[in-house]
Design an enzyme around this catalytic site. Sequence first.
Site, PDB file in Angstrom:
ATOM      1  N   GLU A  54     -10.400  -0.747   6.096  1.00  0.00           N
ATOM      2  CA  GLU A  54     -11.597  -1.550   5.817  1.00  0.00           C
ATOM      3  C   GLU A  54     -11.674  -2.820   6.665  1.00  0.00           C
ATOM      4  O   GLU A  54     -11.702  -3.937   6.144  1.00  0.00           O
ATOM      5  CB  GLU A  54     -11.661  -1.902   4.322  1.00  0.00           C
ATOM      6  N   GLU A  66     -12.303   6.985   0.164  1.00  0.00           N
ATOM      7  CA  GLU A  66     -11.879   6.425  -1.123  1.00  0.00           C
ATOM      8  C   GLU A  66     -13.030   6.473  -2.107  1.00  0.00           C
ATOM      9  O   GLU A  66     -14.190   6.254  -1.746  1.00  0.00           O
ATOM     10  CB  GLU A  66     -11.508   4.938  -0.982  1.00  0.00           C
TER      11      GLU A  66
HETATM   12  C1  GLA Z   1     -10.734  -0.851  -1.035  1.00  0.00           C
HETATM   13  C2  GLA Z   1      -9.409  -0.751  -0.318  1.00  0.00           C
HETATM   14  C3  GLA Z   1      -8.306  -0.163  -1.135  1.00  0.00           C
HETATM   15  C4  GLA Z   1      -8.373  -0.646  -2.555  1.00  0.00           C
HETATM   16  C5  GLA Z   1      -9.736  -0.322  -3.133  1.00  0.00           C
HETATM   17  C6  GLA Z   1      -9.883  -0.699  -4.586  1.00  0.00           C
HETATM   18  O1  GLA Z   1     -11.583   0.166  -0.800  1.00  0.00           O
HETATM   19  O2  GLA Z   1      -9.506  -0.062   0.899  1.00  0.00           O
HETATM   20  O3  GLA Z   1      -7.063  -0.523  -0.538  1.00  0.00           O
HETATM   21  O4  GLA Z   1      -8.157  -2.008  -2.594  1.00  0.00           O
HETATM   22  O5  GLA Z   1     -10.696  -1.045  -2.414  1.00  0.00           O
HETATM   23  O6  GLA Z   1     -11.151  -0.366  -5.092  1.00  0.00           O
END
Ligand code: GLA
Length: 684
Positions: free
Chosen positions: A157, A312
């Site tokens: 991210e 995710e």
């Molecule tokens: C983000 C991060 C993860 C985690 C999630 C929690 O997407 O990439 O490492 O922290 O949020 O929702």
Amino acid sequence: MDRYPPINSGYPHFLHGGDYNPDQWIKTPEIWDEDMRLMKLANCNTMSIGIFSWTSYEPEEGKFKFDWLDSIMDKLAANGAYAVLATPSGSKPAWMSEKYPQVCRVKADGTREAHGGRHNHCRTSPIYREKCVIINTELAKRYKNHPALLVWHVSNEYNGDPCYCDFCLEAFRQWLRVKYNNDPDKLNNEWWTTFWNHTFTDWSQIIPPDNSIHGLMLDWKRFLTHQTIDFFKTESAPLREYTPDVPVTTNFMGTYPGLDYWKFAKEVDVISWDSYPSYHDRDDDWKYAVETSFSHDINRCLKGGQPFMQMECSPSVQNWKPVNKLKRPGLHRTEALQCIAHGSDTIQYFQWRKSRGGSEKFHGAVVDHCGHEYTRVFREVAGVGETLLKLDDILGTTVKPETAVIYDWENRWAIDQTEGPRNEKKDYLPACVAHYRQFWSAGVPVDVINMDCSFSTYKLLIAPMLYMLRPGVSERIERFVADGGTFVTTYLSGISNENDLCFLGGFPGPLRKLLGIWAEEIDVLYDDEKTIIEAVEPNPAGLSGKYKAGLFCDIIHHEHAEVLAVYKNQFYAGKPAVTVNTFGKGQAYYVASRNDERFLRDFYTCQIRKLNIRTVVRCNLPKGVTAQMRSDGKHEFIFLLNFTRDKYVIDLGNELFRDIENGSEVLSHLELPGYGSRIITKPV
Ligand code: GLA
Ligand code: ZN
């Protein structure tokens, strides 16, 4: 192309799994074996590993050890599972920040951020780049032939948060020199710096951010995207060198405003993104589902229809929203199938196993603190995995919508930063989603594109609040309409060029001829203030009676356009509120105010009918239910998704479908329980 190749041809099936942090359990390796057992039970086949593991690989500068990763990679392979292997740059080792403070970002006030948190490294620091290349080379060389290696997950991210260190400021000035041909005069003109005496006489004087110079603000944001991509390319180079056949991705964040993903998309092999809707918040669940579909569609369009990865999502709750509600039974499956419906070839979670400590210890996971498989969440995840096993026919397929909505990052930056006519609640994204929602509810697939994409395959092109027009865009829209396309735009369009310099000679600037109107002034209303527009009847655009309008009201003159609705009050009562202009073989609509839901529904229901736009199923769908599709050219795979608590029966008419999961025939009436979902198929 009717079917794209699998993400990695070594595993031509849907991926199912999630972020896995075995290094948190290094002292209890029996848990690793238990994880392998549980993964099989959950029908998971892929784990993202090593995202925040740098210190465990390189506890001291230049001293590497990969023992735990070796074990996990081997265990995955032995169990027929795969790794989405991360590079660890998302979080830097403490020893590194201590020895080389330059790896930490500098704040706007010139002070350096302390070590801690994550996603906060300087993207220009030569030392950080060098260290990333070294560790990534170690990883790539070590695992290049490992049977478990499936995809590279580069960093995590990336964000567009600024760093104001000398390296970054110098890089920005260099980037400007290239952009403006080393000519400060050119830059001063483009940024209109005579305003408030901001003329720069030397590159060294340029210090971002300066909210009073909008050209500078836009270029600073463009630079942050550029520099992040440059960092990504640097850290990916060893992966590309040692494992040219392993696809490289980095996880995006939907409509996150900090980075222009259209630029980033070109540099990755497959798009991936992280989705966290706020279900069971105060609004109807289906409204969050619409926003999520919008983001999925962007991610599919970022590479022209190529399937993406859901890198995710939470199998149950988040922990970082003000109130983190449990996902109601059934919704997880429907959310997962929604994602597949819009073009994902994977369902991956954050996270596989709940961490014992740290800020995410209450974030949803497949395996809870209880440590076993006898939980509701585990069962639902295993159920999704079981479904995915039956969807091989859908893998790599896509959809070719006849409608597109333009949602453009640079346009958003320009709208957000500009001062006036309203400074709050300009709501570019919600405006785009409001138009999009009409198609979602009607079961019409939509592409969500930016203004540089080709328009030629669409019947209907919708560009709410097209404030910025980059060079050539108005000409391309003109050509699209002249060739028979239908174009819809709204208030606050055709205002500024790519550097936020206003078009002279009357708004909507270069779109004036196409739209056949002149927008003389723009009135704005308070949030709770409403005005009324009324349809001119009989109405060729499906409008009837009165509609509520608010927030933005353009006061326009119709030059060649036909008037379809007029304002009913204020000093501009009687003036046009909706117009249409015939241009070549097509038509161009201007909607001068932000109108209510009923307006959008009437307007787009009529367009769908007039333009003969394909709906996925023939019947009207209940509120909160959508139908989406993918196709390989021979079969259609239709997803019926219910984002409400209520049960519905969908009338499919006389067509015969087959349920893809159980093979049974579905004729006429299909039952969708609350939060329920079905996938049905038929030959094209
Ligand atoms: C983000 C991060 C993860 C985690 C999630 C929690 O997407 O990439 O490492 O922290 O949020 O929702
Ligand atoms: Zn920096």
